[in-house]
Design an enzyme around this catalytic site. Structure first.
Site, PDB file in Angstrom:
ATOM      1  N   HIS A 156       0.854  -1.198   0.000  1.00  0.00           N
ATOM      2  CA  HIS A 156       0.000   0.000   0.000  1.00  0.00           C
ATOM      3  C   HIS A 156       0.880   1.235   0.000  1.00  0.00           C
ATOM      4  CE1 HIS A 156      -3.191   2.799   0.982  1.00  0.00           C
ATOM      5  NE2 HIS A 156      -4.009   1.848   0.582  1.00  0.00           N
ATOM      6  N   ASP A 203      -7.887  -5.568   0.189  1.00  0.00           N
ATOM      7  CA  ASP A 203      -8.374  -6.465  -0.863  1.00  0.00           C
ATOM      8  C   ASP A 203      -7.964  -7.915  -0.658  1.00  0.00           C
ATOM      9  OD1 ASP A 203      -9.711  -4.536  -2.432  1.00  0.00           O
ATOM     10  OD2 ASP A 203      -7.791  -3.787  -3.139  1.00  0.00           O
TER      11      ASP A 203
HETATM   12  N1  CMC Z   1       4.127  -7.621  -4.924  1.00  0.00           N
HETATM   13  C1  CMC Z   1       5.451  -7.550  -5.137  1.00  0.00           C
HETATM   14  N2  CMC Z   1       6.194  -6.432  -5.013  1.00  0.00           N
HETATM   15  C2  CMC Z   1       5.538  -5.322  -4.650  1.00  0.00           C
HETATM   16  C3  CMC Z   1       4.161  -5.300  -4.401  1.00  0.00           C
HETATM   17  C4  CMC Z   1       3.444  -6.511  -4.555  1.00  0.00           C
HETATM   18  N3  CMC Z   1       2.133  -6.546  -4.337  1.00  0.00           N
HETATM   19  N4  CMC Z   1       3.793  -4.060  -4.064  1.00  0.00           N
HETATM   20  C5  CMC Z   1       4.894  -3.289  -4.093  1.00  0.00           C
HETATM   21  N5  CMC Z   1       5.958  -4.058  -4.441  1.00  0.00           N
HETATM   22  C6  CMC Z   1       7.358  -3.633  -4.503  1.00  0.00           C
HETATM   23  C7  CMC Z   1       7.636  -2.806  -5.743  1.00  0.00           C
HETATM   24  O1  CMC Z   1       8.042  -3.624  -6.824  1.00  0.00           O
HETATM   25  C8  CMC Z   1       8.710  -1.880  -5.253  1.00  0.00           C
HETATM   26  O2  CMC Z   1       9.917  -2.603  -5.192  1.00  0.00           O
HETATM   27  P1  CMC Z   1      11.338  -1.833  -5.479  1.00  0.00           P
HETATM   28  O3  CMC Z   1      11.461  -0.818  -4.381  1.00  0.00           O
HETATM   29  O4  CMC Z   1      12.341  -2.905  -5.436  1.00  0.00           O
HETATM   30  O5  CMC Z   1      11.195  -1.214  -6.838  1.00  0.00           O
HETATM   31  C9  CMC Z   1       8.307  -1.599  -3.812  1.00  0.00           C
HETATM   32  O6  CMC Z   1       7.581  -2.763  -3.400  1.00  0.00           O
HETATM   33  C10 CMC Z   1       7.432  -0.356  -3.646  1.00  0.00           C
HETATM   34  O7  CMC Z   1       6.322  -0.522  -4.508  1.00  0.00           O
HETATM   35  P2  CMC Z   1       5.636   0.642  -5.319  1.00  0.00           P
HETATM   36  O8  CMC Z   1       5.023   0.077  -6.554  1.00  0.00           O
HETATM   37  O9  CMC Z   1       6.578   1.783  -5.454  1.00  0.00           O
HETATM   38  O10 CMC Z   1       4.522   1.056  -4.296  1.00  0.00           O
HETATM   39  P3  CMC Z   1       3.321   1.997  -4.617  1.00  0.00           P
HETATM   40  O11 CMC Z   1       3.053   2.744  -3.385  1.00  0.00           O
HETATM   41  O12 CMC Z   1       3.563   2.781  -5.850  1.00  0.00           O
HETATM   42  O13 CMC Z   1       2.133   0.975  -4.958  1.00  0.00           O
HETATM   43  C11 CMC Z   1       0.405  -0.577  -4.692  1.00  0.00           C
HETATM   44  C12 CMC Z   1       1.191   0.572  -4.054  1.00  0.00           C
HETATM   45  C13 CMC Z   1      -0.785  -0.915  -3.799  1.00  0.00           C
HETATM   46  C14 CMC Z   1      -0.124  -0.149  -6.064  1.00  0.00           C
HETATM   47  C15 CMC Z   1       1.344  -1.801  -4.829  1.00  0.00           C
HETATM   48  O14 CMC Z   1       1.778  -2.222  -3.563  1.00  0.00           O
HETATM   49  C16 CMC Z   1       0.688  -2.959  -5.582  1.00  0.00           C
HETATM   50  O15 CMC Z   1       0.761  -3.008  -6.821  1.00  0.00           O
HETATM   51  N6  CMC Z   1       0.002  -3.905  -4.853  1.00  0.00           N
HETATM   52  C17 CMC Z   1      -0.729  -4.966  -5.514  1.00  0.00           C
HETATM   53  C18 CMC Z   1      -2.084  -4.441  -5.963  1.00  0.00           C
HETATM   54  C19 CMC Z   1      -3.024  -4.213  -4.806  1.00  0.00           C
HETATM   55  O16 CMC Z   1      -3.174  -5.059  -3.930  1.00  0.00           O
HETATM   56  N7  CMC Z   1      -3.734  -3.075  -4.826  1.00  0.00           N
HETATM   57  C20 CMC Z   1      -4.751  -2.734  -3.806  1.00  0.00           C
HETATM   58  C21 CMC Z   1      -4.336  -1.581  -2.947  1.00  0.00           C
HETATM   59  S1  CMC Z   1      -5.359  -1.395  -1.476  1.00  0.00           S
HETATM   60  C22 CMC Z   1      -6.934  -1.003  -2.066  1.00  0.00           C
HETATM   61  C23 CMC Z   1      -6.991   0.364  -2.665  1.00  0.00           C
HETATM   62  O17 CMC Z   1      -7.155   1.330  -1.933  1.00  0.00           O
HETATM   63  O18 CMC Z   1      -6.894   0.470  -3.889  1.00  0.00           O
END
Ligand code: CMC
Length: 425
Positions: A303, A360
């Protein structure tokens, strides 16, 4: 009074007044930055940008705190029902008894959708995703209830939207299975009415299970608002152009649909289904999620704001066990989810990046136990988020001095070049 100063490498500088929130959050006001220095801030994905002040929802991502209008999510999920939380978010306070009765009556009386709108459903193929139908239908409401500037009419449109969204959602499910629509019944509350429109069939009695009503109320409450997330920011952005309520919320529904946002609840179940039948089990998927080039992420994990735990996920995890045993449902995916969570939480990759189950991760298990089909999960999220979107739409519209939302950019394309006729390019 300026409390911070920014100096650029040359002599240019700007005073940055500080805005403090009621929870002592600190925001540097950069509104003079471009005028005084010619520079702008660059913050792709807006991870460090506050685009507004807001009095609706407070999140402390480090401590796992989520409050609507000051009330802890745990208290609301335990003690309130969804219409009461709608009142809280939109009107700003928990309702008194008479306010609750009035709100409830109005939300019930406006549940029917215009008969002509049923024809729209005929135009969609049976395979249409219910999110495609929901966003189109919500946007179409503006054709039936055009916006009028009076506060009474706007309030009526808000009630109409809250009331009709669940009817449209249930109709989209009935459409997908080829069953006749079940009309709302005015003697039923929000959740019971929705369940009946979803699951009743003509000529057969349908008993509303209070355990399911409670579970769904809790799910809707947990999704009701989450401050400046992707879909809410979309709603506020569209609102800032002066677009009407239905158009703005429809845009929010589109933003929610993506798998990184609300679409994750559907993606989680699809992922758990895959893992359940794969002899290589959880470990394979944990490894895949760690390989950046695999294109695979652990859905329902991570998140932007929560860095220790998502309080909504904790509540849902506890509820999943209780609901399944109350309903006598034995869902093998719950065990897969628990195993996957355990494996991820003890893996360095997830520990270092502070990735935890989000709302989720377990919500789909609960929806399944209630009988909601997988492609309706994100629609359920949209129904829950409706009062939050409406509250933010109102706040944006009524913010003193609010202007159209229009970020800037740092241009990285070609510099000026002459146009050449086609034979000279
Ligand atoms: N699986 C594997 N790696 C992950 C995941 C994941 N679910 N989420 C983040 N990472 C890694 C990402 O690759 C990055 O690694 P590095 O620093 O080595 O590049 C690091 O963790 C930080 O991730 P980010 O993409 O910069 O984080 P963000 O804040 O931009 O994204 C997120 C947040 C929720 C989109 C992401 O964690 C994700 O894609 N999660 C899976 C989808 C999901 O469950 N979404 C629902 C969110 S909660 C409900 C809502 O409010 O929408």
């Amino acid at each position: 009074m300026a409390e911070a100063k920014l100096h650029l490498a040359d002599d240019r500088h700007v005073d940055l007044p500080i805005t403090r929130g009621t929870e002592d959050e600190v925001g540097l006001d950069i509104s003079r930055l471009r005028a005084d220095t010619g520079a702008i801030t660059l913050d792709p994905s807006l991870g460090n940008t506050g685009a507004c002040t807001s009095a609706i929802t407070y999140i402390d991502g480090e401590k796992g705190i989520l409050r609507y209008r000051g009330y802890a999510i745990e208290d609301l999920a335990e003690n309130s029902n969804f219409p009461e939380v709608c009142h809280l978010l939109i009107r700003g306070s928990l309702p008194s008894k008479s306010e609750r009765d009035d709100f409830r009556t109005r939300m019930t009386r406006h549940t029917l959708v215009h008969e002509d709108m049923k024809k729209f459903f005929e135009g969609f193929p049976p395979s249409a995703h219910p999110m495609a139908i929901l966003c189109a239908m919500v946007s179409s409401l503006s054709a039936y209830y055009p916006e009028d500037d009076s506060p009474e009419e706007l309030d009526l449109n808000i009630i109409r939207l809250l009331a009709k969204a669940k009817t449209l959602a249930a109709f989209s499910f009935k459409k997908s299975i080829g069953h006749p629509f079940i009309y709302p019944r005015n003697d039923l509350g929000y959740v019971a009415n929705f369940l009946r429109m979803m699951f009743a069939v003509p000529a057969e009695p349908y008993d509303i299970d209070p355990v399911v009503v409670d579970a769904l109320n809790k799910l809707l409450i947990l999704h009701a608002d989450h401050e400046q997330n992707c879909s809410t920011t979309t709603v506020r952005t569209v609102c800032s152009s002066g677009a009407n309520l239905f158009a703005s919320i429809s845009a929010g529904i589109c933003a929610l649909w993506g798998p990184l946002h609300g679409g994750a609840n559907q993606a989680v179940i699809e992922m758990l289904d895959r893992i359940a039948v794969d002899p290589d089990g959880c470990e394979k998927y944990i490894n895949l999620a760690k390989q950046k080039d695999s294109g695979f992420r652990l859905m329902g994990f991570g998140h932007r704001v929560y860095r220790n735990f998502d309080p909504r996920a904790l509540i849902l995890k506890k509820s999943a066990d209780a609901l399944l045993s109350k309903l006598g449902v034995d869902d093998p995916l719950l065990a897969v989810a628990q195993k996957l969570e355990e494996a991820a939480l003890s893996d360095d990759y997830f520990i270092e990046r502070k990735l935890y189950p989000n709302v989720d991760f377990y919500s789909g298990i609960l929806y399944r136990a209630i009988g909601i089909p997988t492609d309706m999960f994100t629609v359920m999220f949209a129904l829950g988020r409706m009062p939050g979107w409406i509250a933010h739409w109102l706040e944006e519209r009524n913010s003193p001095g609010a202007r159209i939302i229009r970020p800037r950019q740092i241009y990285t394309g070609a510099t000026a070049r002459p146009w050449l006729p086609i034979d000279k390019r």
